[in-house]
Design a protein around this motif. Structure first.
Motif, short mmCIF file in Angstrom:
data_model
loop_
_atom_site.label_atom_id
_atom_site.label_comp_id
_atom_site.label_asym_id
_atom_site.label_seq_id
_atom_site.Cartn_x
_atom_site.Cartn_y
_atom_site.Cartn_z
N ARG A 1 -17.96 9.73 28.54
CA ARG A 1 -17.11 10.38 27.52
C ARG A 1 -17.59 10.08 26.10
O ARG A 1 -17.48 10.92 25.23
CB ARG A 1 -15.66 9.90 27.67
N ARG A 2 -18.12 8.89 25.84
CA ARG A 2 -18.44 8.50 24.45
C ARG A 2 -19.82 9.05 24.06
O ARG A 2 -20.85 8.40 24.24
CB ARG A 2 -18.40 6.97 24.32
N ILE B 1 -23.83 -1.17 33.33
CA ILE B 1 -24.72 -0.91 34.47
C ILE B 1 -25.30 0.51 34.39
O ILE B 1 -26.47 0.73 34.70
CB ILE B 1 -23.94 -1.12 35.79
N SER C 1 -22.93 5.31 29.30
CA SER C 1 -22.79 4.95 27.89
C SER C 1 -22.76 3.44 27.66
O SER C 1 -22.76 3.00 26.51
CB SER C 1 -21.52 5.59 27.31
N SER C 2 -22.71 2.66 28.72
CA SER C 2 -22.72 1.19 28.56
C SER C 2 -23.03 0.52 29.90
O SER C 2 -23.12 1.19 30.93
CB SER C 2 -21.36 0.69 28.02
N VAL D 1 -20.77 -9.02 36.93
CA VAL D 1 -21.90 -8.59 36.09
C VAL D 1 -21.41 -8.67 34.63
O VAL D 1 -20.28 -8.27 34.34
CB VAL D 1 -22.30 -7.13 36.41
N TYR E 1 -7.94 -2.26 42.19
CA TYR E 1 -9.39 -2.14 41.98
C TYR E 1 -10.10 -2.23 43.34
O TYR E 1 -10.94 -1.39 43.68
CB TYR E 1 -9.88 -3.24 41.03
N ASN F 1 -21.59 5.85 38.95
CA ASN F 1 -21.38 4.50 38.42
C ASN F 1 -20.10 4.38 37.59
O ASN F 1 -19.54 3.29 37.49
CB ASN F 1 -22.61 4.12 37.58
N THR G 1 -20.78 -7.25 31.50
CA THR G 1 -20.69 -5.93 30.84
C THR G 1 -19.37 -5.91 30.05
O THR G 1 -18.60 -6.86 30.09
CB THR G 1 -20.64 -4.78 31.87
N1 LIG Z 1 -19.05 -5.61 35.64
C1 LIG Z 1 -18.83 -6.04 36.87
O1 LIG Z 1 -18.63 -7.26 37.12
C2 LIG Z 1 -18.85 -5.07 38.03
C3 LIG Z 1 -18.91 -5.60 39.33
C4 LIG Z 1 -18.92 -4.73 40.41
C5 LIG Z 1 -18.88 -3.37 40.21
N2 LIG Z 1 -18.82 -2.87 38.92
C6 LIG Z 1 -18.77 -1.43 38.77
O2 LIG Z 1 -19.85 -1.02 37.99
C7 LIG Z 1 -19.54 0.23 37.37
C8 LIG Z 1 -19.94 0.19 35.89
O3 LIG Z 1 -19.14 -0.78 35.24
P1 LIG Z 1 -19.70 -1.73 34.08
O4 LIG Z 1 -19.46 -3.12 34.53
O5 LIG Z 1 -21.06 -1.33 33.68
O6 LIG Z 1 -18.62 -1.47 32.94
P2 LIG Z 1 -18.69 -0.68 31.53
O7 LIG Z 1 -19.79 -1.20 30.69
O8 LIG Z 1 -17.30 -0.73 31.02
O9 LIG Z 1 -19.08 0.81 31.96
C9 LIG Z 1 -18.16 1.70 32.50
C10 LIG Z 1 -18.72 3.10 32.31
O10 LIG Z 1 -17.82 4.03 32.95
C11 LIG Z 1 -17.61 5.11 32.06
N3 LIG Z 1 -16.30 5.72 32.29
C12 LIG Z 1 -15.10 5.12 32.36
N4 LIG Z 1 -14.12 6.03 32.53
C13 LIG Z 1 -14.74 7.24 32.56
C14 LIG Z 1 -14.29 8.57 32.69
N5 LIG Z 1 -12.98 8.85 32.84
N6 LIG Z 1 -15.20 9.57 32.68
C15 LIG Z 1 -16.52 9.30 32.53
N7 LIG Z 1 -17.01 8.07 32.40
C16 LIG Z 1 -16.13 7.04 32.41
C17 LIG Z 1 -17.68 4.49 30.67
O11 LIG Z 1 -18.06 5.49 29.72
P3 LIG Z 1 -17.09 6.17 28.63
O12 LIG Z 1 -16.03 5.18 28.29
O13 LIG Z 1 -18.03 6.49 27.52
O14 LIG Z 1 -16.57 7.39 29.33
C18 LIG Z 1 -18.82 3.49 30.84
O15 LIG Z 1 -20.06 4.12 30.62
C19 LIG Z 1 -18.06 0.48 37.64
O16 LIG Z 1 -17.92 1.39 38.71
C20 LIG Z 1 -17.56 -0.89 38.05
O17 LIG Z 1 -16.42 -0.81 38.88
C21 LIG Z 1 -18.81 -3.69 37.84
#
Ligand SMILES: NC(=O)c1ccc[n+]([C@@H]2O[C@H](COP(=O)([O-])OP(=O)(O)OC[C@H]3O[C@@H](n4cnc5c(N)ncnc54)[C@H](OP(=O)(O)O)[C@@H]3O)[C@@H](O)[C@H]2O)c1
Length: 253
Positions: A45-46, A25, A22-23, A198, A165, A94, A200
Motif C-alpha cells: 500500500r505505501r 521480509i 515495502s518493508s 525476524v 495470528y 508475503n 522487522t
Molecule cells: N517478523 C517476524 O518475526 C515474522 C515471523 C514469521 C512470519 N512473518 C511474516 O512475514 C511477513 C512479512 O512480515 P514482516 O515481518 O516483514 O513485517 P513488515 O515489515 O511489517 O512487513 C509487512 C508487509 O505487509 C504489507 N501489508 C500489510 N498489510 C497489507 C495490505 N492490506 N495490503 C498490502 N500489503 C500489506 C506491508 O506493506 P504496506 O503497509 O505498505 O501495505 C509490509 O510491506 C508477514 O506475513 C508475517 O506474518 C514475520
C-alpha cells in the motif's frame, strides 16, 4: 543492503511478484530476487516506500500500489503485473500483519484485520496469480513457484497471545498444502516458509531475550534457495528459527 547483482544470475528471465514489498521480509525478498536477475513487481500500500525501493533496485523493479484485502483491486493489479512483465513465474505471498493479545483483552477489529490480510489477502493474490503461474510453467523455464510466508506460529501455537495470528498462519498452511496437491501436476511448485522471530517493523516492540533473531535477508535467502532448485526438486515447507544464544558456550569451543 546491496541489491545490485551481476548481469544474468540464476533467475535471469524470471518474472516475480512480491506482496508486502515495502518493508521487512518482502523488501529483502524483492532485492534478493532482483540480485539474481529476476524482474520484480513490488506490491504493497505505501507507494512512497515501494517507489524508493524499486528505484534503488533499478529498471528491473516496478512498484504497484494495492491493498491485498481488496479482491477486485488485487485482480486488476495482478493482471497489470502479468501484462507488464509478460507473465508471472514466481509469486511470493508475503504481506501480513501481526497483533498479539490475550483473547480476553483483544480488539475484535485487530482480529478481523489479521484474518483479512493474512488469510483473505493470500487467497485473493493466489487466485488472481494462478492462471499466470500455470501458463508460465508451460513456458521455457518449465516450472513456476508460489511461495507463501507462513510462520513458526503456523506449525505450533507458541503462546496464548498468538491466538488469531497463529490461526491465520495455520489456515494458510492448509490452503497451500491443497494448492500443492492441485498444482504439482501442472509444474507449479507450492511451498511455505515458517520463520520464527525476524527483526522487522512487525517485531519492533518485541524483546527477543536470548534469541539471536533472524534477519529479513535470511528469509529472502531461503526463498531464493527454494525458487532456484532444479525443476524436479520442490521444497514444500521450510521451518527456520533463530538460534538460542547460550551464554559461555562459544567461549568453550
Ligand atoms: N517478523 C517476524 O518475526 C515474522 C515471523 C514469521 C512470519 N512473518 C511474516 O512475514 C511477513 C512479512 O512480515 P514482516 O515481518 O516483514 O513485517 P513488515 O515489515 O511489517 O512487513 C509487512 C508487509 O505487509 C504489507 N501489508 C500489510 N498489510 C497489507 C495490505 N492490506 N495490503 C498490502 N500489503 C500489506 C506491508 O506493506 P504496506 O503497509 O505498505 O501495505 C509490509 O510491506 C508477514 O506475513 C508475517 O506474518 C514475520
Amino acid at each position: 543492503m546491496s541489491t545490485k547483482g551481476p548481469e544474468g544470475g540464476r533467475l535471469a528471465g524470471v518474472r516475480a511478484a512480491v506482496t508486502g514489498a515495502s518493508s521487512g521480509i518482502g523488501e529483502a525478498t524483492a532485492r534478493a530476487l532482483a540480485a539474481e536477475g529476476a524482474r520484480v513487481a513490488l506490491l504493497a500500500r505505501r507507494t512512497d516506500l515501494l517507489e524508493d525501493i524499486a528505484a534503488d533496485i533499478g529498471p528491473s523493479a516496478t512498484a504497484y500500489q494495492v491493498d491485498v484485502t481488496d479482491a477486485a483491486a488485487v485482480r486488476d493489479t495482478v493482471a497489470q503485473v502479468a501484462e507488464d512483465l509478460g507473465g508471472i513465474d514466481v509469486l511470493v505471498n508475503n504481506a501480513g500483519v501481526g497483533s498479539m493479545s490475550l483473547a480476553a483483552d483483544a480488539d475484535l477489529d485487530e482480529w478481523h484485520t489479521m484474518v483479512d490480510v493474512n488469510l483473505h489477502g493470500v487467497l485473493h493474490v493466489s487466485h488472481a496469480a494462478l492462471p499466470h503461474l500455470v501458463a508460465a510453467a508451460r513456458g521455457e523455464r518449465g516450472i513456476a513457484d508460489l511461495v507463501t510466508i507462513s510462520s513458526a506460529s503456523g506449525r505450533r501455537v507458541p503462546k496464548a497471545t498468538s491466538n488469531v495470528y497463529a490461526a491465520t498462519k495455520h489456515a494458510v498452511g492448509a490452503f497451500c498444502e491443497a494448492l500443492r496437491l492441485e498444482l504439482g501436476p501442472q509444474q507449479v511448485r507450492v511451498g511455505i516458509i515458517e520463520p520464527g522471530f525476524v527483526v522487522t517493523d512487525m517485531t519492533s516492540d518485541r524483546d527477543f531475550g536470548e534469541l539471536e533473531a533472524l534477519e529479513a535477508s535470511d528469509v529472502a535467502d531461503s526463498i531464493v534457495f527454494m525458487v532456484t532448485r532444479p525443476r524436479r526438486h520442490g521444497i514444500n515447507e521450510m521451518l527456520m528459527r533463530a538460534v538460542l544464544v547460550v551464554p559461555g558456550l562459544s567461549a568453550r569451543r
